[in-house]
Write a protein that holds these residues in place. Structure first.
Motif, short mmCIF file in Angstrom:
data_model
loop_
_atom_site.label_atom_id
_atom_site.label_comp_id
_atom_site.label_asym_id
_atom_site.label_seq_id
_atom_site.Cartn_x
_atom_site.Cartn_y
_atom_site.Cartn_z
N VAL A 115 82.87 46.67 85.73
CA VAL A 115 81.56 46.51 86.38
C VAL A 115 80.83 47.85 86.36
O VAL A 115 81.32 48.85 86.90
N GLU A 116 79.66 47.83 85.76
CA GLU A 116 78.76 48.99 85.75
C GLU A 116 77.77 48.78 86.90
O GLU A 116 76.93 47.88 86.86
N PRO A 117 77.87 49.57 87.98
CA PRO A 117 77.00 49.36 89.14
C PRO A 117 75.51 49.58 88.82
O PRO A 117 75.16 50.49 88.07
N THR A 118 74.68 48.72 89.40
CA THR A 118 73.23 48.90 89.33
C THR A 118 72.65 49.19 90.72
O THR A 118 71.56 49.74 90.83
N ALA A 119 73.39 48.82 91.76
CA ALA A 119 72.96 49.09 93.14
C ALA A 119 74.19 49.04 94.04
O ALA A 119 75.08 48.22 93.84
N ILE A 120 74.23 49.93 95.02
CA ILE A 120 75.35 49.97 95.96
C ILE A 120 74.77 50.07 97.36
O ILE A 120 73.88 50.89 97.62
N GLU A 121 75.28 49.23 98.26
CA GLU A 121 74.85 49.24 99.66
C GLU A 121 76.07 49.30 100.57
O GLU A 121 77.11 48.74 100.25
N GLU A 122 75.90 49.96 101.70
CA GLU A 122 76.97 50.00 102.70
C GLU A 122 77.02 48.65 103.42
O GLU A 122 75.98 48.02 103.67
#
Length: 163
Positions: A115-122
């Protein structure tokens, strides 16, 4: 995009949940037991017994991966683009070897989900927001009670729910 905090969150989680989109547009969420940050900005997940997940990714690579430490009740949600790495892919041997560090040869890994991240949220439990003075220590104590950790520790082999 994957910070030290996110990487630590991945390491402290026992399970993650991988959401995919089926060809008919319906959602599919599947628990994953073997996953890690590969150190190169991607999250890798062992395809152990996930034929539907693999088919969905091959049809639509958009995914969402969530992992939460059940005791602190904090974690992260990662949206990204997934790729299925099979034996013929040049990164497969390395990524499979990375995952094998976690489980040895306990499970066959016929493919790796990368998985290549495009957005990360807590992700944090609502209690942290609803009750601003809530501490992580309080949440851990509450989770230990909720999950009856002491009961499992004390019963050990006598507990029919513990293998």
């Amino acid at each position: 995009m994957i910070t030290a905090e996110v990487s630590q969150s991945i390491e402290s989680s026992v399970l993650c949940w991988l959401a995919t989109i089926a060809p008919d547009g319906s959602p599919n969420v599947s628990p994953k037991e073997v996953f890690m940050h590969d150190g190169n900005g991607r999250i890798i997940v062992a395809h152990i017994a996930s034929p539907q997940t693999v088919r969905n990714i091959e049809s639509n690579p958009l995914v969402c991966l969530s992992f939460i430490d059940v005791f602190t009740q904090k974690g992260h949600k990662v949206r990204g683009i997934a790729k299925i790495l099979r034996e013929s892919h040049d990164r497969y041997p390395e990524q499979k070897a990375n995952l094998a560090q976690l489980v040895g040869d306990t499970f066959p890994i016929p493919a790796v989900i990368e998985v290549e991240p495009t957005a990360i949220e807590e992700i944090i439990a609502p209690s942290y927001r609803m009750f601003p003075h809530t501490t992580t220590s309080q949440m851990v104590q509450q989770a230990l009670a909720t999950y009856k950790v002491t009961e499992y520790q004390n019963q050990g082999q006598d507990n029919p729910n513990v293998d």
